[in-house]
Enzyme design. Structure first.
Site, PDB file in Angstrom:
ATOM      1  N   ASP A 203       0.868  -1.195   0.000  1.00 18.60           N
ATOM      2  CA  ASP A 203       0.000   0.000   0.000  1.00 18.60           C
ATOM      3  C   ASP A 203       0.894   1.231   0.000  1.00 18.60           C
ATOM      4  OD1 ASP A 203      -2.205   1.896   0.518  1.00 18.60           O
ATOM      5  OD2 ASP A 203      -3.318   0.168   1.247  1.00 18.60           O
ATOM      6  N   GLY A 229       4.601   1.152  -1.529  1.00 19.21           N
ATOM      7  CA  GLY A 229       4.735   1.425  -2.959  1.00 19.21           C
ATOM      8  C   GLY A 229       3.470   2.027  -3.533  1.00 19.21           C
ATOM      9  N   PHE A 231       0.935   1.484  -6.724  1.00 19.05           N
ATOM     10  CA  PHE A 231       0.676   0.430  -7.720  1.00 19.05           C
ATOM     11  C   PHE A 231       0.592   0.933  -9.155  1.00 19.05           C
ATOM     12  CE2 PHE A 231      -3.672   0.184  -5.367  1.00 19.05           C
ATOM     13  CZ  PHE A 231      -4.274   1.175  -6.141  1.00 19.05           C
ATOM     14  N   HIS A 249     -12.523  -0.848  -8.330  1.00 21.61           N
ATOM     15  CA  HIS A 249     -13.685   0.046  -8.457  1.00 21.61           C
ATOM     16  C   HIS A 249     -13.328   1.521  -8.223  1.00 21.61           C
ATOM     17  CE1 HIS A 249     -15.487   0.406  -4.077  1.00 21.61           C
ATOM     18  NE2 HIS A 249     -14.184   0.573  -4.067  1.00 21.61           N
TER      19      HIS A 249
HETATM   20  C1  LIG Z   1     -10.867   1.304  -1.146  1.00 15.71           C
HETATM   21  S1  LIG Z   1      -9.431   0.935  -0.245  1.00 15.71           S
HETATM   22  C2  LIG Z   1      -9.506  -0.825  -0.113  1.00 15.71           C
HETATM   23  C3  LIG Z   1      -8.781  -1.382   1.053  1.00 15.71           C
HETATM   24  C4  LIG Z   1      -8.834  -2.900   1.220  1.00 15.71           C
HETATM   25  N1  LIG Z   1      -8.299  -3.589   0.072  1.00 15.71           N
HETATM   26  C5  LIG Z   1     -10.243  -3.364   1.483  1.00 15.71           C
HETATM   27  O1  LIG Z   1     -10.953  -3.728   0.546  1.00 15.71           O
HETATM   28  O2  LIG Z   1     -10.651  -3.331   2.655  1.00 15.71           O
HETATM   29  C6  LIG Z   1      -8.157   1.219  -1.427  1.00 15.71           C
HETATM   30  C7  LIG Z   1      -6.759   0.985  -0.915  1.00 15.71           C
HETATM   31  O3  LIG Z   1      -5.838   1.189  -1.985  1.00 15.71           O
HETATM   32  C8  LIG Z   1      -4.754   1.942  -1.512  1.00 15.71           C
HETATM   33  N2  LIG Z   1      -4.187   2.695  -2.627  1.00 15.71           N
HETATM   34  C9  LIG Z   1      -4.739   3.736  -3.276  1.00 15.71           C
HETATM   35  N3  LIG Z   1      -3.938   4.187  -4.256  1.00 15.71           N
HETATM   36  C10 LIG Z   1      -2.835   3.415  -4.219  1.00 15.71           C
HETATM   37  C11 LIG Z   1      -1.646   3.367  -4.988  1.00 15.71           C
HETATM   38  N4  LIG Z   1      -1.455   4.221  -6.004  1.00 15.71           N
HETATM   39  N5  LIG Z   1      -0.718   2.444  -4.689  1.00 15.71           N
HETATM   40  C12 LIG Z   1      -0.913   1.578  -3.654  1.00 15.71           C
HETATM   41  N6  LIG Z   1      -2.040   1.549  -2.898  1.00 15.71           N
HETATM   42  C13 LIG Z   1      -2.982   2.455  -3.176  1.00 15.71           C
HETATM   43  C14 LIG Z   1      -5.339   2.828  -0.454  1.00 15.71           C
HETATM   44  O4  LIG Z   1      -4.363   3.313   0.437  1.00 15.71           O
HETATM   45  C15 LIG Z   1      -6.348   1.908   0.201  1.00 15.71           C
HETATM   46  O5  LIG Z   1      -5.781   1.171   1.247  1.00 15.71           O
END
Ligand SMILES: C[S@@+](CC[C@H](N)C(=O)[O-])C[C@H]1O[C@@H](n2cnc3c(N)ncnc32)[C@H](O)[C@@H]1O
Length: 340
Positions: A203, A229, A231, A249
């Site tokens: 994350d 990192g 993504f 989503h």
């Molecule tokens: C909607 S949350 C979902 C969290 C978890 N997977 C869940 O379903 O409970 C989106 C996650 O993606 C992470 N995230 C957003 N942009 C990101 C990026 N560019 N690289 C890595 N992680 C990212 C956020 O920090 C967050 O923890």
């Protein structure tokens, strides 16, 4: 067809004023009412009002509305939690799922007040309406919101995590990385249920201390590690199984496809990608929560939308996955599993 005289406006009234009931529950969670009752036992209206610091005018109606809504019990004038609210809305219990309710009360509820504007303009109505362009950067600039959002994700995903731990064939796999892991509820659920599985979460860097603390609370720091990192900018870490929960989503179609491609590239042959969401049913007719979640993505950010299992399987096939299937998890959530 029903005769006109048999028609009533009841369902319209119930839905139209649904926000009254919804906000009553959300405020109760925000005020920690269920935690207080769990700790202090049954309390009468005056005791409860004083302990919560409420004004006398609305307090009794608030408590009795919660009784009428099935969220509290009342016996001889004393209020107590129902079995469900005690298990899921007491912040002291590991089963607490109120994080998502707290976030709904404090963030989403006011943002949804501008749904009409979002529908007319296609523009998000969240913090990014007045802050920066990047949803997560804007949100995570405030440490309280970062903690609140990641805890909310645990509330949203806990049931799905238990179902993924139970339903996926973990005996065939040894390592897992949850991409966009937030607190780490999913790897914790998997590692708790399967002693042979190790891995962790990937994350954004500000999430690291939050993940480490949650994993330590579950005594899993020796088996689950955090990889910081981005993504989009960085390659994804590799593991036998990658998980993406409520990730795709958040993003537009091109970004969804890019993330699926990066997951495919990171997996070994035979590896699996588990995508889980409140997947919309293929007929786009029954999973109202999934469809409303997609509207929530309209409110939250510039390009996100939810999708059906068939949509995701199609994108997975385009990315190169040789096989995929959809399986229901819990409540509105299902997973799409792609095998490389
Ligand atoms: C909607 S949350 C979902 C969290 C978890 N997977 C869940 O379903 O409970 C989106 C996650 O993606 C992470 N995230 C957003 N942009 C990101 C990026 N560019 N690289 C890595 N992680 C990212 C956020 O920090 C967050 O923890």
């Amino acid at each position: 067809m029903s005769k006109p005289e048999a028609l009533t406006p009841d369902s319209i009234m119930q839905l139209g004023f649904g926000f009254w009931a919804s906000k009553t529950l959300l405020s109760a969670v925000e005020l920690r009412l269920f935690g207080l009752l769990s700790e202090a036992g049954p309390l009468d209206a005056d005791q409860l009002r004083e302990r919560l610091g409420l004004h006398p005018r609305g307090a009794r109606d608030f408590f009795d509305a919660l009784v009428a809504l099935g969220m509290l019990d009342r016996t001889d004038g004393r209020y107590s939690n129902t079995p469900e609210t005690d298990l899921f809305l007491d912040p002291a219990k590991p089963t607490y799922m109120g994080g998502i309710m707290e976030m709904s009360s404090v963030r989403l509820y006011p943002f949804w007040g501008s749904l009409t504007e979002a529908l007319q303009t296609g523009q998000p109505q969240s913090e990014i309406k007045t802050g920066g362009d990047d949803f997560f950067e804007t949100l995570y600039a405030d440490p309280e919101k970062l903690a609140g959002f990641t805890a909310a994700m645990t509330g949203l995903s806990r049931a799905a995590g238990d179902a993924i731990a139970a339903k996926f064939r973990w005996r065939d796999y040894h390592t897992v990385i949850d991409i966009g892991c937030a607190q780490g509820a999913i790897p914790v659920a998997i590692a708790t249920a399967h002693d042979h599985v190790t891995g962790g979460g990937f994350d954004l860097p500000p999430v690291e201390p939050i993940f480490n603390s949650y994993v330590a609370q579950h005594d899993l720091s020796d088996r689950l590690q955090f990889s910081p990192g981005n993504f989009f900018a960085d390659p994804l870490p590799t593991a036998d199984v990658l998980v993406m929960g409520h990730i795709l989503h958040d993003w537009d179609l091109e970004e969804k496809r890019l993330l699926l491609q990066k997951a495919y590239d990171a997996l070994p042959t035979g590896g699996a990608l588990i995508v889980y969401e409140a997947l919309i049913d293929d007929d786009r007719r029954y999973n109202a929560f999934g469809l409303l979640m997609s509207l929530n993505m309209l409110i939250e950010g510039p390009g996100g939308f939810d999708y059906t299992g068939a949509d995701c399987r199609g994108w997975m096939a385009d990315a190169g996955f040789s096989n995929s299937y959809v399986e229901h998890l819990a409540g509105p959530d299902s997973m799409v599993v792609g095998i490389k």
